[in-house]
Design a protein around this motif. Sequence first.
Motif, mmCIF file in Angstrom:
data_model
loop_
_atom_site.group_PDB
_atom_site.id
_atom_site.type_symbol
_atom_site.label_atom_id
_atom_site.label_comp_id
_atom_site.label_asym_id
_atom_site.label_seq_id
_atom_site.Cartn_x
_atom_site.Cartn_y
_atom_site.Cartn_z
ATOM 1 N N ILE A 1 -6.092 -57.775 25.665
ATOM 2 C CA ILE A 1 -6.146 -57.001 24.428
ATOM 3 C C ILE A 1 -6.683 -55.612 24.738
ATOM 4 O O ILE A 1 -6.211 -54.633 24.174
ATOM 5 C CB ILE A 1 -7.009 -57.705 23.363
ATOM 6 C CG1 ILE A 1 -6.330 -59.008 22.922
ATOM 7 C CG2 ILE A 1 -7.247 -56.812 22.169
ATOM 8 C CD1 ILE A 1 -7.177 -59.898 22.064
ATOM 9 N N GLU A 2 -7.662 -55.527 25.646
ATOM 10 C CA GLU A 2 -8.180 -54.205 26.016
ATOM 11 C C GLU A 2 -7.089 -53.353 26.651
ATOM 12 O O GLU A 2 -6.987 -52.173 26.359
ATOM 13 C CB GLU A 2 -9.347 -54.353 27.006
ATOM 14 C CG GLU A 2 -10.668 -54.544 26.342
ATOM 15 C CD GLU A 2 -11.814 -54.561 27.349
ATOM 16 O OE1 GLU A 2 -11.706 -53.931 28.421
ATOM 17 O OE2 GLU A 2 -12.813 -55.218 27.050
ATOM 18 N N ARG A 3 -6.291 -53.955 27.537
ATOM 19 C CA ARG A 3 -5.254 -53.197 28.227
ATOM 20 C C ARG A 3 -4.082 -52.852 27.329
ATOM 21 O O ARG A 3 -3.464 -51.800 27.495
ATOM 22 C CB ARG A 3 -4.735 -53.979 29.431
ATOM 23 C CG ARG A 3 -5.674 -53.976 30.570
ATOM 24 C CD ARG A 3 -5.028 -54.585 31.763
ATOM 25 N NE ARG A 3 -5.906 -54.461 32.907
ATOM 26 C CZ ARG A 3 -5.701 -55.055 34.038
ATOM 27 N NH1 ARG A 3 -4.656 -55.816 34.207
ATOM 28 N NH2 ARG A 3 -6.549 -54.886 35.025
ATOM 29 N N ASP A 4 -3.728 -53.787 26.429
ATOM 30 C CA ASP A 4 -2.586 -53.546 25.561
ATOM 31 C C ASP A 4 -2.839 -54.193 24.199
ATOM 32 O O ASP A 4 -2.483 -55.346 23.972
ATOM 33 C CB ASP A 4 -1.304 -54.101 26.183
ATOM 34 C CG ASP A 4 -0.062 -53.725 25.381
ATOM 35 O OD1 ASP A 4 -0.207 -53.132 24.283
ATOM 36 O OD2 ASP A 4 1.050 -54.025 25.851
ATOM 37 N N PRO A 5 -3.463 -53.465 23.281
ATOM 38 C CA PRO A 5 -3.771 -54.021 21.965
ATOM 39 C C PRO A 5 -2.543 -54.329 21.127
ATOM 40 O O PRO A 5 -2.637 -54.999 20.104
ATOM 41 C CB PRO A 5 -4.635 -52.956 21.298
ATOM 42 C CG PRO A 5 -4.497 -51.736 22.107
ATOM 43 C CD PRO A 5 -3.960 -52.114 23.454
ATOM 44 N N SER A 6 -1.354 -53.896 21.573
ATOM 45 C CA SER A 6 -0.134 -54.163 20.821
ATOM 46 C C SER A 6 0.582 -55.434 21.295
ATOM 47 O O SER A 6 1.657 -55.753 20.804
ATOM 48 C CB SER A 6 0.819 -52.974 20.904
ATOM 49 O OG SER A 6 1.296 -52.834 22.227
ATOM 50 N N LEU A 7 -0.026 -56.156 22.210
ATOM 51 C CA LEU A 7 0.580 -57.371 22.744
ATOM 52 C C LEU A 7 0.224 -58.555 21.839
ATOM 53 O O LEU A 7 -0.929 -58.973 21.756
ATOM 54 C CB LEU A 7 0.097 -57.622 24.177
ATOM 55 C CG LEU A 7 0.731 -58.773 24.921
ATOM 56 C CD1 LEU A 7 2.222 -58.521 25.140
ATOM 57 C CD2 LEU A 7 0.040 -58.968 26.259
ATOM 58 N N VAL A 8 1.216 -59.088 21.149
ATOM 59 C CA VAL A 8 1.015 -60.196 20.214
ATOM 60 C C VAL A 8 0.358 -61.376 20.906
ATOM 61 O O VAL A 8 -0.584 -61.988 20.376
ATOM 62 C CB VAL A 8 2.364 -60.618 19.577
ATOM 63 C CG1 VAL A 8 2.222 -61.911 18.782
ATOM 64 C CG2 VAL A 8 2.902 -59.517 18.696
ATOM 65 N N GLU A 9 0.836 -61.730 22.076
ATOM 66 C CA GLU A 9 0.331 -62.901 22.799
ATOM 67 C C GLU A 9 -1.184 -62.824 23.046
ATOM 68 O O GLU A 9 -1.879 -63.839 22.961
ATOM 69 C CB GLU A 9 1.070 -63.051 24.135
ATOM 70 C CG GLU A 9 0.739 -64.315 24.881
ATOM 71 C CD GLU A 9 1.219 -65.580 24.189
ATOM 72 O OE1 GLU A 9 0.626 -66.641 24.447
ATOM 73 O OE2 GLU A 9 2.180 -65.518 23.394
ATOM 74 N N GLY A 10 -1.690 -61.659 23.331
ATOM 75 C CA GLY A 10 -3.134 -61.511 23.548
ATOM 76 C C GLY A 10 -3.919 -61.870 22.302
ATOM 77 O O GLY A 10 -4.929 -62.589 22.372
ATOM 78 N N HIS A 11 -3.471 -61.407 21.167
ATOM 79 C CA HIS A 11 -4.163 -61.713 19.911
ATOM 80 C C HIS A 11 -4.045 -63.195 19.560
ATOM 81 O O HIS A 11 -5.010 -63.802 19.086
ATOM 82 C CB HIS A 11 -3.615 -60.837 18.777
ATOM 83 C CG HIS A 11 -3.974 -59.401 18.942
ATOM 84 N ND1 HIS A 11 -5.239 -58.914 18.667
ATOM 85 C CD2 HIS A 11 -3.247 -58.347 19.378
ATOM 86 C CE1 HIS A 11 -5.266 -57.629 18.913
ATOM 87 N NE2 HIS A 11 -4.075 -57.250 19.356
ATOM 88 N N LEU A 12 -2.876 -63.774 19.821
ATOM 89 C CA LEU A 12 -2.709 -65.199 19.545
ATOM 90 C C LEU A 12 -3.605 -66.046 20.431
ATOM 91 O O LEU A 12 -4.262 -66.989 19.955
ATOM 92 C CB LEU A 12 -1.241 -65.614 19.728
ATOM 93 C CG LEU A 12 -0.260 -65.023 18.739
ATOM 94 C CD1 LEU A 12 1.168 -65.441 19.086
ATOM 95 C CD2 LEU A 12 -0.607 -65.418 17.321
#
Length: 176
Positions: A1-12
């Motif tokens: 999430i730190e590297r790419d806050p737009s990545l859905v998988e990280g938030h999930l």
Amino acid sequence: IERDPSLVEGHLQAAVALGFRARVIGIMQARSEELPERAHAHLERALAIDPSNPWALASLGAWHLEIVTRAGPILASLTYGASESEGLGLFQRAASAAPANAILQMHYALALLALDPGKQRTTALDALARVLSVTGGDALTSFTQEQARALRSALEADNVREAARLVRRYQGYPDD
């Protein structure tokens, strides 16, 4: 999430991890760590990024249903804004968008049975049938299908206690 806050998988994945932690440590500690709120924020962010993502829809649906299941409908609504109708609607959208996804369909069945095994039995059995209809899956799909067969067997035998035990186990709750 730190590297790419737009990545859905990280938030999930963050929301899933927070949810599993809450299941292990118990309601009071989870509330003191604000785990439900933190998980909800990640799920809302995932849906904001991709509003049609079946996993984001299912995960937010599961969040609503689990809060209602654990807190009851009134407290869930007042404390977290969670509702059964919202959870069911989100999960139904996800299940419709991914009918051949055995894992998503299994989690739909589990959430339904945790919510109200009597009222949701038929819909849960339909979801389990979709799990078992998937062909050519990977090892996770095969494992999920084994779980679906065991749960369906308990439901068809009207073994309420065993079905409830399997639902809790498959949802990741520690054994009592």
